[in-house]
Design a protein around this motif. Structure first.
Motif, PDB file in Angstrom:
ATOM      1  N   VAL A 117       0.839  -1.304  -0.005  1.00 46.95           N
ATOM      2  CA  VAL A 117       0.008  -0.048  -0.148  1.00 46.95           C
ATOM      3  C   VAL A 117       0.736   1.237  -0.060  1.00 46.95           C
ATOM      4  O   VAL A 117       0.173   2.511   0.353  1.00 46.95           O
ATOM      5  CB  VAL A 117      -1.088  -0.028   1.188  1.00 46.95           C
ATOM      6  N   SER A 118       2.060   1.140  -0.554  1.00 47.57           N
ATOM      7  CA  SER A 118       2.945   2.449  -0.585  1.00 47.57           C
ATOM      8  C   SER A 118       2.770   3.225  -1.821  1.00 47.57           C
ATOM      9  O   SER A 118       3.359   4.160  -2.196  1.00 47.57           O
ATOM     10  CB  SER A 118       4.216   2.066  -0.252  1.00 47.57           C
ATOM     11  N   SER A 119       2.182   2.513  -2.712  1.00 49.01           N
ATOM     12  CA  SER A 119       1.897   3.118  -4.140  1.00 49.01           C
ATOM     13  C   SER A 119       1.035   2.470  -4.910  1.00 49.01           C
ATOM     14  O   SER A 119       0.436   1.467  -4.603  1.00 49.01           O
ATOM     15  CB  SER A 119       3.346   3.164  -4.845  1.00 49.01           C
ATOM     16  N   GLY A 120       0.635   3.100  -6.127  1.00 47.26           N
ATOM     17  CA  GLY A 120      -0.277   2.338  -7.126  1.00 47.26           C
ATOM     18  C   GLY A 120      -1.422   1.777  -6.749  1.00 47.26           C
ATOM     19  O   GLY A 120      -2.403   2.403  -6.148  1.00 47.26           O
ATOM     20  N   LEU A 121      -1.393   0.649  -7.276  1.00 47.06           N
ATOM     21  CA  LEU A 121      -2.856  -0.178  -7.179  1.00 47.06           C
ATOM     22  C   LEU A 121      -3.010  -0.548  -5.716  1.00 47.06           C
ATOM     23  O   LEU A 121      -4.184  -0.494  -5.168  1.00 47.06           O
ATOM     24  CB  LEU A 121      -2.612  -1.672  -7.831  1.00 47.06           C
ATOM     25  N   GLY A 122      -1.894  -0.607  -4.758  1.00 42.13           N
ATOM     26  CA  GLY A 122      -2.260  -1.053  -3.360  1.00 42.13           C
ATOM     27  C   GLY A 122      -3.005   0.160  -2.699  1.00 42.13           C
ATOM     28  O   GLY A 122      -3.817  -0.067  -2.051  1.00 42.13           O
ATOM     29  N   VAL A 123      -2.752   1.410  -2.941  1.00 41.61           N
ATOM     30  CA  VAL A 123      -3.376   2.741  -2.518  1.00 41.61           C
ATOM     31  C   VAL A 123      -4.804   2.790  -2.951  1.00 41.61           C
ATOM     32  O   VAL A 123      -5.706   2.925  -2.052  1.00 41.61           O
ATOM     33  CB  VAL A 123      -2.507   3.866  -2.825  1.00 41.61           C
ATOM     34  N   GLU A 124      -4.749   2.468  -4.302  1.00 37.48           N
ATOM     35  CA  GLU A 124      -6.102   2.492  -4.816  1.00 37.48           C
ATOM     36  C   GLU A 124      -7.265   1.616  -4.595  1.00 37.48           C
ATOM     37  O   GLU A 124      -8.412   1.752  -3.748  1.00 37.48           O
ATOM     38  CB  GLU A 124      -6.286   2.646  -6.341  1.00 37.48           C
ATOM     39  N   THR A 125      -6.578   0.365  -4.223  1.00 34.55           N
ATOM     40  CA  THR A 125      -7.470  -0.591  -3.566  1.00 34.55           C
ATOM     41  C   THR A 125      -7.750  -0.338  -2.297  1.00 34.55           C
ATOM     42  O   THR A 125      -8.947  -0.671  -1.947  1.00 34.55           O
ATOM     43  CB  THR A 125      -6.706  -2.132  -3.614  1.00 34.55           C
ATOM     44  N   ALA A 126      -6.859   0.113  -1.419  1.00 37.01           N
ATOM     45  CA  ALA A 126      -7.177   0.325  -0.041  1.00 37.01           C
ATOM     46  C   ALA A 126      -8.334   1.376   0.082  1.00 37.01           C
ATOM     47  O   ALA A 126      -9.337   1.296   0.788  1.00 37.01           O
ATOM     48  CB  ALA A 126      -5.852   0.596   0.843  1.00 37.01           C
TER      49      ALA A 126
END
Length: 321
Positions: free
Chosen positions: A30-39
């Motif tokens: 969750v430090s960038s990209g897809l992980g942030v948007e998913t969260a």
């Protein structure tokens, strides 16, 4: 089960009619990209999300939008440290979560590295196989008892699985010349197979697993190789797609790229997606034609192959699950 979602669908569109209040979700990377948007999308629709990242300072800065979504709605967000390239760290993170004891409804194994120069994890494994597959293999198995009945594991695979099957005889390129794209393809095939075997092992307990291809998205993953190399890769993909009768490759936005993850996690029916490989918010068809294109290779969904990889993973990490 049919749906109206596809290539251009976004996270918020997929979750528009999904109420995640009371659901607890873990998302790695969750430090960038897809992980942030998913969260962000999960929190915005009421979920309590635990985000895992190697660099907590970077993750805290990157997830400002996630905390804002939590503050304005009924969801929540917290961070934990997880370095998938260091199994001691992986085990410590899993132990902290186990000691905490609170269950999860969904685990999304989103973190990863792509096309890195040749290198090794802290435990001596080839970096991409060790991070993308072995790190998640140990982590998800150690926290598997925390998954509630009806829970779901989502493994992020990639269309790059078309590049290479796993090599159970030489997973660390000790006898094979290193190719960063072959290594990435192997690791993403491994992630797809992990979902197949995890699903087989846990479905009788009501827990299902699914692999997803998010699509091509411009994120930090591309930092390890030059633009001209990516252009050559896209050209080869378009040739393969044309030969398969498919339209040209297009990049997705980040909300479009994260849509299949949240669809597989919270919108798709368990019996539809369980043990399968999904793309563009639907279950992919088997396609073993040459090159990278839509569809999934049969070797990435083969149950016997998944069992063999699981056994190899246990041998490499020195644990049985």
């Amino acid at each position: 089960m049919t749906n109206n979602f596809g290539f251009t669908s976004t996270t918020d569109e997929v979750l528009a009619r999904v109420d995640l209040k009371g659901k607890r979700v873990l998302v790695t990377g969750v430090s960038s990209g897809l992980g942030v948007e998913t969260a962000r999308a999960l929190v915005a629709h009421g979920a309590e999300v635990v985000g895992a990242a190697r660099n907590l300072a970077k993750a805290k800065q990157a997830t400002t939008v996630v905390r804002a979504a939590a503050a304005s709605g009924e969801g929540g967000f917290d961070l934990v440290e997880l370095d998938l390239a260091d199994l001691a760290n992986v085990r410590a993170c899993a132990q902290r979560l186990s000691d905490d004891g609170r269950p999860f409804d969904i685990v999304i194994a989103n973190a990863g590295v792509m096309a890195t120069p040749f290198g090794h994890t802290a435990d001596g494994f080839e970096m991409q196989f060790g991070t993308n597959f072995l790190g998640h293999f140990v982590f998800v198995n150690r926290i598997a008892p925390l998954l509630r009945e009806g829970g779901r594991l989502v493994m992020l695979s990639s269309g790059a699985h078309h590049i290479a099957d796993v090599d159970l005889n030489d997973p660390n390129f000790e006898h094979t010349p290193y190719d960063r794209w072959v290594a990435y393809g192997r690791s993403k095939t491994a992630d797809a197979l992990l979902a197949v075997e995890f699903d087989r092992r846990h479905r009788t307990a009501g827990v299902r697993a699914v692999a997803v291809h998010p699509g091509g998205i411009k994120t930090e993953l591309q930092r390890h190789y030059p633009q001209e190399e990516e252009e050559a890769l896209v050209a080869s993909m378009n040739a393969a797609r044309a030969a398969a009768g498919q339209p040209p490759f297009y990049y997705k936005t980040i909300p479009q790229g994260a849509a299949t993850s949240v669809w597989a996690a919270a919108a798709a029916a368990a019996d539809q997606a369980g043990g399968r490989y999904c793309e563009d918010c639907h279950v992919a068809e088997i396609d073993d034609s040459d090159g990278m294109h839509d569809g999934v290779r049969s070797y990435a969904t083969d149950p016997a192959h998944a069992k063999a990889l699981w056994a190899k993973g246990e041998e490499l990490v020195g644990e049985q699950f």
